[in-house]
Design a protein around this motif. Sequence first.
Motif, PDB file in Angstrom:
ATOM      1  N   GLN A  27      -7.634   1.831  23.892  1.00  0.00           N
ATOM      2  CA  GLN A  27      -8.407   2.053  22.677  1.00  0.00           C
ATOM      3  C   GLN A  27      -7.919   3.285  21.940  1.00  0.00           C
ATOM      4  O   GLN A  27      -7.817   3.290  20.703  1.00  0.00           O
ATOM      5  CB  GLN A  27      -9.889   2.217  23.025  1.00  0.00           C
ATOM      6  N   LEU A  30      -4.666   2.553  20.185  1.00  0.00           N
ATOM      7  CA  LEU A  30      -4.927   1.708  19.019  1.00  0.00           C
ATOM      8  C   LEU A  30      -5.568   2.506  17.891  1.00  0.00           C
ATOM      9  O   LEU A  30      -5.283   2.263  16.703  1.00  0.00           O
ATOM     10  CB  LEU A  30      -5.822   0.532  19.412  1.00  0.00           C
ATOM     11  N   ARG A 188     -13.753  -1.201  18.417  1.00  0.00           N
ATOM     12  CA  ARG A 188     -13.515  -2.632  18.574  1.00  0.00           C
ATOM     13  C   ARG A 188     -13.061  -3.265  17.273  1.00  0.00           C
ATOM     14  O   ARG A 188     -12.121  -4.060  17.252  1.00  0.00           O
ATOM     15  CB  ARG A 188     -14.801  -3.304  19.072  1.00  0.00           C
ATOM     16  N   ASN A 190     -11.634  -1.685  14.871  1.00  0.00           N
ATOM     17  CA  ASN A 190     -10.318  -1.122  14.582  1.00  0.00           C
ATOM     18  C   ASN A 190      -9.215  -1.865  15.328  1.00  0.00           C
ATOM     19  O   ASN A 190      -8.123  -2.077  14.790  1.00  0.00           O
ATOM     20  CB  ASN A 190     -10.299   0.354  14.976  1.00  0.00           C
ATOM     21  N   ALA A 191      -9.467  -2.280  16.567  1.00  0.00           N
ATOM     22  CA  ALA A 191      -8.450  -2.999  17.338  1.00  0.00           C
ATOM     23  C   ALA A 191      -8.059  -4.304  16.638  1.00  0.00           C
ATOM     24  O   ALA A 191      -6.878  -4.672  16.599  1.00  0.00           O
ATOM     25  CB  ALA A 191      -8.977  -3.287  18.743  1.00  0.00           C
ATOM     26  N   SER A 272       1.131   6.285  20.358  1.00  0.00           N
ATOM     27  CA  SER A 272       0.882   5.805  18.994  1.00  0.00           C
ATOM     28  C   SER A 272       1.952   6.305  18.031  1.00  0.00           C
ATOM     29  O   SER A 272       2.396   5.572  17.145  1.00  0.00           O
ATOM     30  CB  SER A 272      -0.503   6.241  18.524  1.00  0.00           C
ATOM     31  N   SER A 357      -8.971   0.693   8.502  1.00  0.00           N
ATOM     32  CA  SER A 357      -8.848   1.343   9.810  1.00  0.00           C
ATOM     33  C   SER A 357      -8.291   2.755   9.671  1.00  0.00           C
ATOM     34  O   SER A 357      -8.624   3.644  10.462  1.00  0.00           O
ATOM     35  CB  SER A 357      -7.961   0.514  10.741  1.00  0.00           C
TER      36      SER A 357
END
Length: 535
Positions: A27, A30, A188, A190-191, A272, A357
């Motif tokens: 998470q 992401l 969630r 955002n994923a 990331s 996002s």
Amino acid sequence: MWRVKSLDAILATAERKSLHRSLGPVQLTLLGVGAIIGTGIFVLTAAAAQKAGPGMMWSFVIAGAVCAVAALCYSELASMAPVSGSAYTYTYAVMGELLAWMVGWALILEYAVAASAVSVGWSGYVLGLIENAMGFDWPDLLQAGPAWSMNGFIPTPDFSVGIVNIPAIIVALAVTLLLMIGTTESARVNAILVAIKVAALTAFIVLTLPVIKAANFQPFAPNGLFGESSGMGIIGAAASIFFAYVGFDAVSTAAEETKNPQRNVPIGLIGSLAICTVFYLLVAVGAVGAMGAQPVLGAAGEAVQPGSPGFIAACQLAENANQLVCSNEALAHVLRQIDYPAVGNALGTAAMLALPSVILMMIYGQTRIFFVMARDGLLPEGLAKVHPKWKTPYIVTAFTGIAVAIAGALFPVGQLADISNSGTLFAFFMVSIAVMMLRVKEPGRRRPFRTPFVWIIAPLSAAGCAFLFWNLPHDAKMVLPIWGGIGLVIYLLYGIRKSHLGRGIFQVPELDADAPPGPVPPMPGAPSPTDRHDH
């Protein structure tokens, strides 16, 4: 004002009034990808091309390189102090309250202004989709804020370009409501948005790379390395698009809501950044090679800044109407020009779905900075109130979202991005200094992640940030000292008196000359007492 809050006190404060830990490494990564990919690619590709032409590919490399060394410094500090606050918290622990306040104040430029910039970029894609796919002509005066120019030291609006950007207001307020409901729910959503965004960029790369033409890369650097004026050329473009990478910094602000932060925060930060840099380069190569990315020129043949009156006039000429640099939806525009209109519209739809996002992570980071500053007493403590059901700092989230919506409604994306960079680069510079100072002041403290070759990496990070700041446009550079002056007045009138540290409100005993002797130091090789909060 030079008082320092020890890392032990910072960690104990967070444990007393903490946010709910719910984020794992996937998470967190992401969240970083969601914050990084989007701003520079979907929104600022055209502006970077106007400054650097095809040379903007090197701009992405330069900005990414500076960001990489800064990320290594952030990783060490974030793993040592897994609490909200990012650069503000680290500066408080190393350099003292005054500089911590100035960093926290500068982070408002980094996060809130960046969120406004992406809101404006989202608006461009939505309006392009409405006009190209649906054939609806949105009123010009309601799709952009006024054009701003400086009349001496007074900003003057020109309402002939636009009055207010309605779509930017809508998206900023919608994301704010989502963040108020809860962090886990936001992660969630955002994923899903990150998956859409990555799929869209992958499709863009697959379609553009086969039609690359070598001629489109010439001249490679039409404005040179530095340009004829500040903020132009390859380096000027790197300084402008740098704020596209601040998502990794937002990851560190989520440390207090992360499970096993000593391990997961460095994974989220570096992972990331690596993923996003690859996408940036591939998409930039595809855009330049498939269509070309030469700048438009002013009436006298001179280089003009994106968003300037000369640039706007040049883009209104018929021969420049289809130029990449004049598009508000650069990637969708490229696909339409190479005979993939349906895919271009689909990419515009993906951007419309995915760019929120980025806004989410920028507002998320800003609210957590405000949260921890209020928790320290430097801002009104009511801002740190956590909702009993949602478990989020809902008051400061609502306040931040409204401010972001107002800025997005009234200012163009390029000016907002450059203003954001002035605060971003200052904060990154301070982190680079802090990691070196802490190595000297507390060499024995446990560091779950250690910056490799710190005496090379940290000075490179500090120098790189200072170099890019110097190459921002003049007006953007001047924003930082003016904004900092306003913040200094607020600190002297409120923060210095209300500070918990200054008033003696400690969560753990601070080191004090009059304090009784502490315990006998442990034998060499034994765990240090200061490690107790790091496990």
